[in-house]
Design a protein around this motif. Structure first.
Motif, short mmCIF file in Angstrom:
data_model
loop_
_atom_site.label_atom_id
_atom_site.label_comp_id
_atom_site.label_asym_id
_atom_site.label_seq_id
_atom_site.Cartn_x
_atom_site.Cartn_y
_atom_site.Cartn_z
N ILE A 8 7.61 -3.81 14.04
CA ILE A 8 6.64 -3.67 12.94
C ILE A 8 7.84 -3.58 12.00
O ILE A 8 7.61 -4.25 10.53
N LEU A 9 8.46 -3.39 11.10
CA LEU A 9 9.37 -2.84 10.71
C LEU A 9 10.34 -4.00 10.01
O LEU A 9 10.24 -4.68 8.72
N TYR A 31 -0.80 -7.58 -4.19
CA TYR A 31 -2.15 -8.48 -3.44
C TYR A 31 -1.50 -9.20 -2.52
O TYR A 31 -2.63 -8.94 -1.23
N GLN A 32 -0.38 -9.53 -2.29
CA GLN A 32 -0.58 -10.46 -1.07
C GLN A 32 -0.18 -9.57 0.26
O GLN A 32 0.04 -9.82 1.25
N MET A 33 0.83 -8.37 -0.29
CA MET A 33 1.74 -7.61 1.04
C MET A 33 0.36 -6.63 1.17
O MET A 33 -0.24 -6.49 2.45
N THR A 34 -1.02 -6.29 0.33
CA THR A 34 -2.26 -5.30 1.11
C THR A 34 -2.83 -6.79 2.15
O THR A 34 -2.79 -6.33 2.83
N LEU A 35 -3.35 -7.97 1.71
CA LEU A 35 -3.20 -8.76 2.88
C LEU A 35 -3.75 -8.57 4.09
O LEU A 35 -3.20 -8.41 4.68
N PHE A 36 -1.52 -9.17 4.01
CA PHE A 36 -0.50 -9.15 4.66
C PHE A 36 -0.84 -7.84 5.77
O PHE A 36 -0.89 -7.13 6.99
N LEU A 37 -0.69 -6.60 5.23
CA LEU A 37 -0.52 -5.08 5.91
C LEU A 37 -1.81 -4.61 6.54
O LEU A 37 -1.65 -4.62 7.99
N ARG A 38 -3.00 -5.43 5.09
CA ARG A 38 -3.96 -4.96 6.01
C ARG A 38 -4.80 -5.78 7.67
O ARG A 38 -5.07 -5.15 8.23
N GLU A 39 -4.59 -6.44 7.11
CA GLU A 39 -4.34 -8.24 8.47
C GLU A 39 -3.33 -7.25 9.81
O GLU A 39 -4.00 -7.59 11.15
N CYS A 42 -4.99 -4.36 11.29
CA CYS A 42 -6.34 -4.34 12.15
C CYS A 42 -6.57 -5.05 13.42
O CYS A 42 -7.00 -4.91 14.32
N THR A 43 -4.95 -5.86 13.42
CA THR A 43 -3.68 -6.27 14.87
C THR A 43 -3.97 -5.69 15.28
O THR A 43 -3.96 -5.43 16.87
N VAL A 44 -3.30 -5.04 15.00
CA VAL A 44 -2.26 -3.13 16.30
C VAL A 44 -4.15 -2.66 16.83
O VAL A 44 -3.72 -2.10 17.50
N PHE A 62 3.62 6.10 18.07
CA PHE A 62 2.47 5.44 17.47
C PHE A 62 1.77 6.40 16.49
O PHE A 62 2.19 5.17 15.07
N PHE A 63 1.49 7.38 17.04
CA PHE A 63 0.52 8.48 15.70
C PHE A 63 1.89 8.39 14.61
O PHE A 63 0.93 9.15 13.12
N ARG A 64 2.36 9.20 15.30
CA ARG A 64 3.93 9.59 14.22
C ARG A 64 4.49 8.36 13.37
O ARG A 64 4.64 8.90 12.33
N ASN A 65 5.27 7.79 13.88
CA ASN A 65 5.90 6.49 13.45
C ASN A 65 5.61 4.90 13.20
O ASN A 65 6.03 4.66 11.88
N ILE A 66 4.95 4.47 13.76
CA ILE A 66 4.72 3.13 13.82
C ILE A 66 3.05 3.11 13.02
O ILE A 66 3.14 2.36 12.34
N LYS A 67 1.66 3.42 13.05
CA LYS A 67 0.45 4.05 12.09
C LYS A 67 1.09 3.70 10.66
O LYS A 67 1.00 3.41 9.97
N PRO A 68 1.55 4.90 10.20
CA PRO A 68 1.95 6.07 9.22
C PRO A 68 2.71 4.33 8.19
O PRO A 68 2.83 4.49 7.24
N GLN A 69 3.86 3.36 9.68
CA GLN A 69 4.82 2.92 8.35
C GLN A 69 4.01 1.86 7.66
O GLN A 69 4.21 1.23 7.10
#
Length: 281
Positions: A8-9, A31-39, A42-44, A62-69
């Motif tokens: 992910i990182l 803006y482009q990073m916002t779109l990328f991270l939002r997608e 959503c995928t995750v 997942f909830f401590r390390n992955i999703k927060p990143q």
């Protein structure tokens, strides 16, 4: 379901590097990073809801390390986009005051809403004894007097505290971003645009590799007997190699917890040097 933090990182870093190399305006990059991270989020989320977790440890990870990143960077870039598109001018006193007020508000928010909470001290101390309460679904205790934001989250994809970590990450990134705006003389992008002497010198490894090298030199007091701060030292390397480095402090903290060797680049440097020495034997 297996979502690996390092992958992910790496995906986020690759996207950041790609957009940074295009030298686009900060607002457009955000803006482009916002779109990328939002997608990505959503995928995750779709994967999590579809397959769930194989055990408690995977859920906690997942909830401590992955999703927060992912969410933390998403909050950060969306905020940067909003700031860049509302700033009244690009230079001068009004520009300076604009960012100084933002920084003041950020510090106030951080003090009132984040750092005074027990959870913040728990997270910063690196404790894990309450992870099964903080980072597993369905464990929210409303007797704790949680803030109203708890009623706005998707309980199938949040433990509430993963959101808190995301905001900690976002606020730290925003702090560095605003300091750079307030002190333009320390803004690497501005300096790099005006320096031609080293235009043929470029860093051809990853940003993380350069950050690892910078921290190693800083920790060993190898430059100016350690009297140069880490931010200024990083700036020197950014100017030398014409390579902007984003959120070096956050990158360093990721290095401390990454799988395998925490000093991968330095390890490879040693191997490369020894191989080069052996050629002359």
């Amino acid at each position: 379901m297996e979502i690996v933090l390092s992958k992910i990182l790496a995906q986020i870093q690759h996207r950041e590097d790609k957009l940074s190399s295009q030298m686009m305006p900060t607002a457009e990059e955000a803006y482009q990073m916002t779109l990328f991270l939002r997608e990505m989020l959503c995928t995750v989320k779709s994967e999590v809801l579809k397959t769930g977790f194989k055990d408690e440890q995977q859920e906690i990870e997942f909830f401590r390390n992955i999703k927060p990143q992912i969410l933390g960077k998403l909050i950060y870039y969306n905020k940067v986009f909003r700031i860049e598109t509302t700033c009244p001018v690009s230079t001068g006193k009004i520009h300076q005051n604009f960012y100084e007020n933002l920084l003041k508000n950020l510090k106030s928010e951080y003090k009132e809403s984040i750092c005074n909470e027990d959870f913040y001290r728990y997270y910063r101390a690196g404790r894990t004894d309450r992870d099964q309460i903080y980072f597993r679904l369905g464990q929210i205790n409303y007797h704790d007097g949680l803030k109203s934001g708890v009623f706005e989250i998707d309980l199938s994809f949040s433990t509430y505290y993963d959101n808190k970590i995301a905001y900690i990450i976002a606020n730290e990134l925003l702090y560095t971003y605003m300091l750079t705006k307030i002190n333009p003389e320390e803004n690497p992008d501005t300096i790099l645009q005006n320096v031609d002497a080293n235009k043929d010198i470029s860093w051809t490894n990853s940003q993380n590799a350069l950050i690892e090298l910078i921290y190693a030199l800083y920790a060993s007091n190898s430059i100016a007997y350690g009297k140069i701060g880490i931010r200024k030292l990083a700036l020197i390397f950014q100017v030398l190699f014409r390579t902007p480095l984003n959120d070096i402090h956050h990158s360093f903290h990721r290095m401390k917890t990454r799988a395998g060797s925490r000093t991968a680049f330095l390890d490879q440097l040693k191997i490369s040097l020894e191989e080069y020495m052996d050629k002359d034997i």
